[in-house]
Design an enzyme around this catalytic site. Structure first.
Site, PDB file in Angstrom:
ATOM      1  N   GLU A 141     -28.698   2.000  20.312  1.00 33.01           N
ATOM      2  CA  GLU A 141     -29.796   1.784  19.363  1.00 33.01           C
ATOM      3  C   GLU A 141     -30.648   0.627  19.862  1.00 33.01           C
ATOM      4  O   GLU A 141     -30.120  -0.378  20.339  1.00 33.01           O
ATOM      5  CB  GLU A 141     -29.293   1.472  17.954  1.00 33.01           C
ATOM      6  CG  GLU A 141     -30.432   1.236  16.978  1.00 33.01           C
ATOM      7  CD  GLU A 141     -29.962   0.901  15.569  1.00 33.01           C
ATOM      8  OE1 GLU A 141     -30.692   0.179  14.861  1.00 33.01           O
ATOM      9  OE2 GLU A 141     -28.866   1.346  15.179  1.00 33.01           O
ATOM     10  N   GLU A 146     -38.225  -4.259  13.077  1.00 30.54           N
ATOM     11  CA  GLU A 146     -37.321  -4.251  11.925  1.00 30.54           C
ATOM     12  C   GLU A 146     -37.607  -5.498  11.095  1.00 30.54           C
ATOM     13  O   GLU A 146     -37.534  -6.619  11.602  1.00 30.54           O
ATOM     14  CB  GLU A 146     -35.852  -4.208  12.351  1.00 30.54           C
ATOM     15  CG  GLU A 146     -34.921  -4.087  11.154  1.00 30.54           C
ATOM     16  CD  GLU A 146     -33.449  -3.982  11.550  1.00 30.54           C
ATOM     17  OE1 GLU A 146     -32.697  -3.334  10.826  1.00 30.54           O
ATOM     18  OE2 GLU A 146     -33.076  -4.581  12.578  1.00 30.54           O
TER      19      GLU A 146
END
Length: 253
Positions: A141, A146
């Protein structure tokens, strides 16, 4: 050793040709126009397991002026629904998430550049993201964007659930658009991927994904996760996360 002058010239030209051999032209995987209309959008993205994708319901995934809006609204139920995934948390918000139809697989023969402009909420309880996640297993990932309820963007690379590289960069709270970019290239060992993360065209950090070469990744944009690590309580009203000028290109084969 002494070479004839014409042979020297030939060798020099050959060396120059090898040194300046042009790289393969970049291939556009997702064009910057993918948010220009719903028909174009559905050629490059899918999100059929989330609210708002189809052409008649855009309450959570909407397009306007070539900009994608993912919209989160509090669930109105007196008793909120619960997730079907363990541990079955309460769902306090309905929101949007999309996946790119094309998977991203870095190999020793190619490199990828992923870029876009983002207007992200940073209020407590909001959790928008722009990331790549493994198709067949987890990890790999990488999080290009974010925002977990604070005025920071997190650049993350997960090698395992506990071996994580994170770099936090300050993010404006005025909902202005800022550019993010990740450049992914295979390392010389043929196994690891070097990831250069940029904000507003300035390199912020370089991270390495161990064993990421050859691993297919989904590209995901979501506002599906609210509260949780981003804090509680979340917003009492509507939250909107916007993306524009998103583009994915691949160089090499």
């Amino acid at each position: 050793m002494i070479f004839p002058s014409n042979l020297k010239a030939t060798l020099a030209l050959t060396a120059t040709a090898i040194y300046f051999h042009p790289a393969h032209a970049a291939t556009t995987v997702i064009p910057s126009t993918s948010f220009s209309s719903y028909s174009t959008f559905e050629s490059f993205w899918w999100g059929s397991d989330h609210n708002g994708r189809n052409s008649t319901d855009h309450s959570h995934i909407a397009l306007a002026s070539s900009t994608l809006s993912l919209i989160a609204t509090p669930t109105s139920n007196a008793v909120p629904p619960t997730s079907t995934a363990n541990p079955n948390p309460a769902i306090h918000y309905a929101s949007g998430a999309i996946h790119a139809q094309s998977q991203i697989t870095v190999t020793s023969a190619n490199a990828y550049t992923i870029s876009g402009e983002f207007s992200s909420p940073t209020a407590v309880g909001t959790w928008p993201a722009f990331f790549q996640q493994a198709v067949n297993s987890w990890p790999p990932e990488t999080d290009i964007g974010e925002w977990k309820g604070t005025a920071n963007n997190w650049f993350n690379t997960f090698n395992t659930s506990s071996i994580v590289k994170s770099t936090l960069v300050s993010w404006p709270t005025d909902l202005s658009f800022h550019a993010l970019k990740a450049v992914l290239t295979a390392e010389s060992n043929g196994a690891d991927v070097k990831i250069d993360f940029y904000m507003d065209n300035v390199l912020q950090t370089t991270q390495y994904g161990q064993g990421f070469v050859g691993q297919p990744l989904w590209l995901i944009i979501n506002l599906q996760q609210m509260e949780g690590s981003s804090g509680t309580p979340g917003p009492s009203g509507t939250t909107t996360y916007k993306v524009r000028n998103l583009e994915v290109t691949r160089s090499g084969s």
